[in-house]
Write an enzyme that holds these catalytic residues in place. Structure first.
Site, PDB file in Angstrom:
ATOM      1  N   SER A 106       0.837  -1.203   0.000  1.00  0.00           N
ATOM      2  CA  SER A 106       0.000   0.000   0.000  1.00  0.00           C
ATOM      3  C   SER A 106       0.878   1.261   0.000  1.00  0.00           C
ATOM      4  O   SER A 106       1.676   1.453  -0.906  1.00  0.00           O
ATOM      5  CB  SER A 106      -0.951  -0.040   1.199  1.00  0.00           C
ATOM      6  OG  SER A 106      -1.975   0.928   1.078  1.00  0.00           O
TER       7      SER A 106
ATOM      8  N   GLU B  33      -9.813  -3.990  -5.839  1.00  0.00           N
ATOM      9  CA  GLU B  33      -9.212  -2.858  -5.133  1.00  0.00           C
ATOM     10  C   GLU B  33      -9.468  -1.517  -5.799  1.00  0.00           C
ATOM     11  O   GLU B  33      -9.403  -1.395  -7.023  1.00  0.00           O
ATOM     12  CB  GLU B  33      -7.695  -3.042  -5.039  1.00  0.00           C
ATOM     13  CG  GLU B  33      -7.256  -4.207  -4.197  1.00  0.00           C
ATOM     14  CD  GLU B  33      -5.799  -4.079  -3.831  1.00  0.00           C
ATOM     15  OE1 GLU B  33      -5.351  -2.957  -3.550  1.00  0.00           O
ATOM     16  OE2 GLU B  33      -5.116  -5.102  -3.839  1.00  0.00           O
TER      17      GLU B  33
ATOM     18  N   HIS C 209      -7.722  -5.274  -0.789  1.00  0.00           N
ATOM     19  CA  HIS C 209      -6.471  -4.559  -0.597  1.00  0.00           C
ATOM     20  C   HIS C 209      -5.586  -5.249   0.445  1.00  0.00           C
ATOM     21  O   HIS C 209      -6.013  -5.524   1.560  1.00  0.00           O
ATOM     22  CB  HIS C 209      -6.800  -3.133  -0.143  1.00  0.00           C
ATOM     23  CG  HIS C 209      -5.623  -2.229  -0.038  1.00  0.00           C
ATOM     24  ND1 HIS C 209      -4.811  -1.923  -1.105  1.00  0.00           N
ATOM     25  CD2 HIS C 209      -5.108  -1.552   1.024  1.00  0.00           C
ATOM     26  CE1 HIS C 209      -3.876  -1.092  -0.717  1.00  0.00           C
ATOM     27  NE2 HIS C 209      -4.021  -0.858   0.568  1.00  0.00           N
TER      28      HIS C 209
END
Length: 302
Positions: free
Chosen positions: A148, A242, A272
């Site tokens: 991320s 996502e 995610h």
């Protein structure tokens, strides 16, 4: 096809994140709540140990798997939107990836926003990488990984090292990297209802806390807008549900056009950073593949 466990995990995430982020809430209080929530999914380390250390004033820890080959190093940069998480929240991800890569991993507790906005995280990542070199690490036997925001930070570190003429690591593994803080991708809109983990409002709020006046297209904040020539090989894993799917798809396309070797895998039906849920077979498979890529990169070093 996604497993039954993955479908149940998606439903659980929707329940846990149903209230979303309060834009007026103190990020420090949200950080404490989210960190505790993430740590609930963590299992005790079975085939690795964690050792605290200080890296030039940055709190950090080694995660050392039982498969470690001496002389190898993985610098792992955790996710959390630049405002959440720490090395403890990511021990399961790091230990499983490091075990497959047969390397010890350095995980740093880089400074978080809003107390420490951009470019504090980039500065800390640079400091940690340079510290590894100062300890005698061979850059050909260093790899970088992150999820991320940590995936975006990993790319920003590569861009910063290249632009400064410093030695680059052997490769990088990116888990659902956040590469576009301007939220200019189609999936930022089209997947807003599909993603059980992230919403567009929360994404923009995290970007606001981190940027604090910096341009969202600044390459060290949003590496998608930077030049990618000269980077080491990359592997990218992302879920097809996502909101950040386009961050990975466009990154892979642009990197390949720049001559960078890229391995991209899109996982069906997964949210995610699904790799955090170590009870999912897909999570274990993904981390094994990512670790094998890093292992191969260090094995190929002269």
């Amino acid at each position: 096809m996604s497993s039954t466990r993955a479908k149940l995990f998606n439903r659980l995430l929707r329940i846990l994140t149903a209230r979303g982020l309060d834009p007026n809430a103190d990020p420090r209080l949200l950080r404490q709540r989210l960190d505790r929530l993430i740590e609930r999914f963590n299992r005790p380390l079975r085939h690795a140990r964690a050792e605290p250390l200080d890296v030039e004033g940055i709190a950090a820890e080694w995660v050392v798997p039982d498969t470690e080959i001496p002389g190898r190093f993985l610098l792992y940069l955790h996710g959390g939107g630049y405002i959440f998480c720490n090395p403890r929240t990511h021990r399961n991800i790091v230990s499983n990836m490091a075990r497959a890569a047969r390397t010890r991993a350095l995980v740093i507790d880089y400074r978080l926003a809003p107390e420490h906005p951009f470019p504090a995280a980039v500065e800390d990542a640079l400091k940690a990488y340079r510290w590894l070199l100062s300890q005698g690490a061979d850059p050909a036997r260093i790899t970088i990984a992150g999820d991320s925001a940590g995936g975006g930070l990993s790319l920003a570190l590569l861009l910063a090292l290249r632009d400064r003429g410093e030695p680059l690591p052997a490769g990088a593994a990116l888990l659902s990297p956040w590469t576009d803080l301007a939220a200019s991708g189609w999936t930022h809109v089209t997947h807003a209802r599909l993603d059980p983990m992230l919403g567009l409002d929360g994404l923009l709020l995290a970007a606001r806390h981190y940027l604090q006046g910096a341009l969202p297209t600044e390459p060290l904040a949003s590496p998608l807008f930077g030049r990618l020539e000269g980077l080491p090989p990359l592997t990218i894993h992302v879920g097809d549900r996502e909101i950040l799917l386009d961050d990975s798809l466009r990154l892979a396309e642009k990197a390949r056009a720049a001559g960078v070797a890229v391995d991209l895998k899109v996982w069906h039906g997964l949210p995610h950073v699904f790799q955090a849920a170590s009870f999912l077979p897909e999570a274990r498979s993904s981390l094994g593949q990512l670790g094998e890529f890093l292992d191969a990169r260090m094995k190929a070093a002269p």
